[in-house]
Design a protein around this motif. Structure first.
Motif, mmCIF file in Angstrom:
data_model
loop_
_atom_site.group_PDB
_atom_site.id
_atom_site.type_symbol
_atom_site.label_atom_id
_atom_site.label_comp_id
_atom_site.label_asym_id
_atom_site.label_seq_id
_atom_site.Cartn_x
_atom_site.Cartn_y
_atom_site.Cartn_z
ATOM 1 N N GLU A 90 0.414 -1.355 -0.210
ATOM 2 C CA GLU A 90 -0.102 -0.078 0.272
ATOM 3 C C GLU A 90 1.021 1.193 0.188
ATOM 4 O O GLU A 90 0.589 2.475 -0.867
ATOM 5 N N ARG A 92 3.308 1.913 -1.545
ATOM 6 C CA ARG A 92 4.597 1.612 -3.277
ATOM 7 C C ARG A 92 2.647 1.915 -3.964
ATOM 8 O O ARG A 92 3.227 1.458 -5.302
ATOM 9 N N ARG A 93 1.800 2.006 -3.194
ATOM 10 C CA ARG A 93 0.863 2.459 -3.996
ATOM 11 C C ARG A 93 -0.294 1.106 -4.665
ATOM 12 O O ARG A 93 -0.484 0.803 -5.844
#
Length: 225
Positions: A90, A92-93
Motif C-alpha cells: 500500500e 508503494r500504491r
C-alpha cells in the motif's frame, strides 16, 4: 545446534589418532562441492580432506543453513507477516499486493548428457533449471520452487508449485482492501502476462509502473541470490 557441533568436531582415523580439521577447511570443502557440483574426493588436494569426510561436511553444512535461515525464509507468512506485506504494498500504491512472483533460469553446467534434451529449450541453448520465487520488496523470499526442467514454462511450473494451494482450498489469509470503490478479500501477486487470468495474479502489462515494480523486485532477488 547439533549440526554446528558436528561441523566443528574431529574424528579419529584407523590408528585412533584425532584428525585436526578446522571449521574453515570443512566449510570451504562444502562450498566448493555446492559451487562446482563435483565428487567428494575432488577437493582432496585443495583442502586436504578425504571424500567421505567432504560429503559429511556437506551434509552438516546444509543442515546448518536450514537451521539458521528456515525460521525466517522459505516459510508461509504469518498474520503479522501478511499485514506487513500489505502495508509495504500500500505504501508503494499497490493495495492488496502480497509479493511478486516470477521464474528465473539457472544454467546447469554439470547436466548429464542423457538429461540435456529435457533441460535445454528456448533461446538459451544450454541446460537450465527453473526457479520459481515469491519475494517482497525488502527481499524476503518466502517461497522457492526449484528444479523443474527448462523445457517447461511458467505455467507448467505453477501447476506443480504449492504457492497458491492454500488459496485454492479457501485457507488463505484474511485480507480486505478497497480499490475504486470495490472491496476485495483476497490478495494478489504481481506477475508477467504468461500467468493465467486468475484473481490472485495482477498482470504487469497494462500499466508500465506495475511492470517496472515487478521487474525491480525480481532483479533485486536475482542479484542477492
Amino acid at each position: 545446534m547439533p549440526s554446528k557441533i558436528i561441523l566443528r568436531s574431529s574424528n579419529k582415523d584407523l590408528m585412533l589418532l584425532v584428525g585436526i580439521l578446522s571449521p574453515l577447511q570443512k566449510c570451504v570443502s562444502a562450498i566448493r562441492l555446492l559451487a562446482y557440483g563435483v565428487a567428494g574426493d575432488v577437493v582432496d588436494e585443495y583442502v586436504r580432506i578425504a571424500g567421505n569426510t567432504s560429503l559429511q561436511c556437506l551434509k552438516n553444512f546444509c543442515k546448518c543453513v536450514i537451521e539458521v535461515f528456515e525460521p525466517h525464509y522459505l516459510r508461509r507468512p504469518t498474520v503479522d507477516d501478511t499485514r506487513r506485506l500489505l502495508q509495504i504494498g500500500e505504501s508503494r500504491r499497490f493495495p492488496g499486493m502480497l509479493s511478486s512472483i516470477d521464474c528465473m533460469h539457472w544454467q546447469w553446467d554439470k547436466c548429464p548428457m542423457a538429461w540435456q534434451g529435457q533441460y535445454t529449450g528456448g533461446h538459451q541453448g544450454v541446460p537450465t533449471m527453473i526457479l520459481e520465487v515469491v519475494a517482497s520488496y525488502d527481499l524476503w523470499i518466502w517461497h522457492a520452487y526449484f528444479g523443474v526442467a527448462r523445457s517447461n514454462n511458467d505455467i507448467n511450473v505453477l501447476d506443480r508449485s504449492p504457492v497458491i494451494d492454500e488459496l485454492l482450498e479457501g485457507q488463505g489469509p484474511e485480507i480486505q482492501y478497497t480499490i475504486n470503490g470495490s472491496t476485495y478479500n483476497i490478495g494478489y501477486y504481481l506477475a508477467d502476462g504468461i500467468y493465467p487470468e486468475w484473481h490472485v495474479f495482477v498482470k504487469t502489462i497494462p500499466r508500465a509502473n506495475m511492470l517496472s515494480e515487478k521487474r525491480k523486485n525480481i532483479k533485486k532477488v536475482q542479484g542477492r541470490i
